[in-house]
Structures are given as C-alpha cells and as structure tokens.
Enzyme design. Sequence first.
Site, short mmCIF file in Angstrom:
data_model
loop_
_atom_site.label_atom_id
_atom_site.label_comp_id
_atom_site.label_asym_id
_atom_site.label_seq_id
_atom_site.Cartn_x
_atom_site.Cartn_y
_atom_site.Cartn_z
CB SER A 1 -0.87 0.00 1.27
OG SER A 1 -1.43 1.27 1.49
CE1 TYR B 1 -4.80 -2.07 4.93
CE2 TYR B 1 -3.70 0.01 4.48
CZ TYR B 1 -4.33 -1.13 4.02
OH TYR B 1 -4.47 -1.34 2.67
P1 NDP Z 1 -11.58 -6.03 -0.34
O1 NDP Z 1 -12.15 -5.79 1.01
O2 NDP Z 1 -12.44 -5.87 -1.53
O3 NDP Z 1 -10.88 -7.45 -0.40
C1 NDP Z 1 -10.18 -8.00 0.68
C2 NDP Z 1 -10.08 -9.48 0.43
O4 NDP Z 1 -9.33 -10.09 1.49
C3 NDP Z 1 -11.44 -10.15 0.40
O5 NDP Z 1 -11.46 -11.00 -0.73
C4 NDP Z 1 -11.48 -10.97 1.67
O6 NDP Z 1 -12.23 -12.16 1.45
C5 NDP Z 1 -10.00 -11.27 1.89
N1 NDP Z 1 -9.64 -11.55 3.28
C6 NDP Z 1 -9.69 -10.71 4.35
N2 NDP Z 1 -9.28 -11.33 5.46
C7 NDP Z 1 -8.95 -12.60 5.09
C8 NDP Z 1 -8.46 -13.73 5.79
N3 NDP Z 1 -8.21 -13.71 7.11
N4 NDP Z 1 -8.23 -14.88 5.10
C9 NDP Z 1 -8.46 -14.93 3.76
N5 NDP Z 1 -8.91 -13.88 3.04
C10 NDP Z 1 -9.16 -12.73 3.71
O7 NDP Z 1 -10.33 -5.01 -0.41
P2 NDP Z 1 -9.31 -4.62 -1.56
O8 NDP Z 1 -9.53 -5.40 -2.77
O9 NDP Z 1 -9.29 -3.16 -1.60
O10 NDP Z 1 -7.93 -5.08 -0.85
C11 NDP Z 1 -7.04 -6.03 -1.41
C12 NDP Z 1 -5.64 -5.68 -0.91
O11 NDP Z 1 -5.26 -4.40 -1.41
C13 NDP Z 1 -5.51 -5.60 0.61
O12 NDP Z 1 -4.30 -6.17 1.02
C14 NDP Z 1 -5.51 -4.10 0.88
O13 NDP Z 1 -4.84 -3.76 2.05
C15 NDP Z 1 -4.77 -3.60 -0.36
N6 NDP Z 1 -4.96 -2.18 -0.66
C16 NDP Z 1 -6.18 -1.70 -1.02
C17 NDP Z 1 -6.33 -0.34 -1.30
C18 NDP Z 1 -7.63 0.26 -1.75
O14 NDP Z 1 -7.71 1.49 -1.92
N7 NDP Z 1 -8.68 -0.51 -1.96
C19 NDP Z 1 -5.20 0.60 -1.17
C20 NDP Z 1 -3.96 -0.02 -0.78
C21 NDP Z 1 -3.86 -1.37 -0.53
P3 NDP Z 1 -13.11 -12.89 2.62
O15 NDP Z 1 -13.80 -11.80 3.38
O16 NDP Z 1 -14.01 -13.80 1.88
O17 NDP Z 1 -12.10 -13.62 3.44
#
Ligand code: NDP
Length: 257
Positions: free
Chosen positions: A147, A160
Amino acid sequence: MISNDLFDLHDRVAIVTGGNGGIGFGIAEGLAGAGAGVVIAARKRAKSDAAAQKLTGLGAQAIAVEADVTQPRDWGLIVQKTLDRFGRIDILVNNAGVLLGKPPESYSLEEWRSIIDTNLTGAFIGAQTVFPEMKRQGAGKIINIASLTASFGSPFNVPYTASKGGILQLTRGLATAWATHNIQVNAISPGWIDTDLAAGVRARVPNFDERVVARTPAGRWGRPTDFAGVAVLLASRASDFITGAEIPVDGGYSIQL
Ligand code: NDP
C-alpha cells in the site's frame, strides 16, 4: 513478424488470497486471461465459489478454497487442493487484507493482532508454505500487495500502515533469501482503489471522493482491473530479473507534490 511469449502464463498455476473480490479478483482475472489456472483462497465460501465460476465461465480453469490466511492449517489445505487440482504452484499473490481505521490510542490488542495477522503474518505463512514446491520446481513468483501507506504515515490506520510497511520488508527479505532458487518476490502498492475496503473510508471521511480525485494526477480512482497488467508482468517470465521491487499502481498519487 517476431513474437515472444514473455507474458504467457499457460500451464502456470496461481494462488490468489482474497481473490473473491476487489483488487484480488482483478488480479485473478488478469492472470487467468494470460492462461494461468487460478486458486481463489478466502473466507467467504459462496463469494469465492461465485468468483471461481465467473472465471471458468470466461474459459479459465479456477477453483475456490475456503481458507483464513491467518491459520497455518488452512495454508496446508490451500497447497494440498492446489496440487490435487493442478499439480503445481508457480505464483502466490498475497492480497488478502483488512483495514480498521481509528485513532491509534483506541485499538484493542486483539484488533492490532488481527490486522497484523491478516495483512502481514498471513503473507509470511503463505510464502513459507509454498516455498518447498517452488524450490522443487526451480522457479516461483510471489507478489505481495502492500500500500502507499507502507511509506506514508496515516493517523487513523496505524496497525494497517505498520502491517504494510512490514510487507515491503518481508518482500525485500524473501527476495534476497530465495533469489538463488529463482523465486522472485515483489510488491505492488495500490493507491486509492474503488473496492469494499475503500468504501468504509469513503463513507467515514467527508469529501473523500473529491479529495482523492483532486490529489491523483490521473484524475480518477483506481479500479481492480488496473492490476491485471502488473500482476501478469510480475507473475511471468518477463520479470525474471526483477526482485524485491515495489511497484506503485496509483495514477501518480505518490509522485506528485
Ligand atoms: P476487499 O475488502 O475488496 O478485499 C479484501 C479481500 O481479502 C477479500 O477478498 C477478503 O475475502 C479477503 N480476506 C480478508 N481477510 C482474510 C483472511 N483472514 N483470510 C483470507 N482472506 C481474507 O479489499 P481490496 O480489494 O481493496 O484489498 C485487497 C488488498 O489491497 C488488501 O491487502 C488491501 O490492504 C490492499 N490495498 C487496497 C487499497 C484500496 O484502496 N482498496 C489501497 C492499498 C492497498 P473474505 O472476506 O471472503 O475472506
């Protein structure tokens, strides 16, 4: 006419954690589009099944595994199901992540641990678990989703940002450790991307949409589809001499004063 297959992922197999939505699905779709078999690993079974079905509907090979990345046992399951279905593991995308924003003094220890466990420890366990197979194959690609907050301070997201700073150092450390095994480890740092995770921030912070657009040289929010190309680059032969790098995917957010 000359051509090359630098970006071809046919016969390659990728595990994408959190691949059932948001950035993870954008990456899964990109890798599948380049020919890879895809394993979607996340906690919500129905959402993961739907994502895998969407990929198979597009002509890709994909399965879903119900797994929590914080649990070493679940990682054993991910690897076993991947090998059962596809017989190999070439690419690991550590994308699963959670965000809980509030002032640093108000987090409970459980909340801190849960964020660090998901965003950082989960990626470490994943890398450790796929390593023997990648080493045996003599090649591998690990892509960690960091990030911009890995490098910027953020007053409402201290656990975070700490987890994402850790992801960058995890990336660099593993890259140095496993380079001689022909395993490349790189990080992608998204800017602000329109996903469920960002929706919470958008709902909480006044005028956030407008502020992001004004601060971003490209003049828009990022989309999950913006990650397909960089994921294919870092998963393919095209990046065989790139390791330990951080690639921002942010429309220029991080380079404008
Ligand atoms: P979402 O909330 O759309 O996706 C997060 C994903 O992580 C979901 O598919 C969720 O699936 C999964 N997840 C969360 N906890 C667990 C767990 N314990 N085990 C397995 N899967 C897990 O967010 P984003 O797509 O935005 O985020 C994806 C990545 O990008 C993250 O690492 C986030 O920090 C990073 N990011 C995002 C930004 C943004 O602006 N959106 C900016 C910078 C970084 P489920 O709930 O089914 O487990």
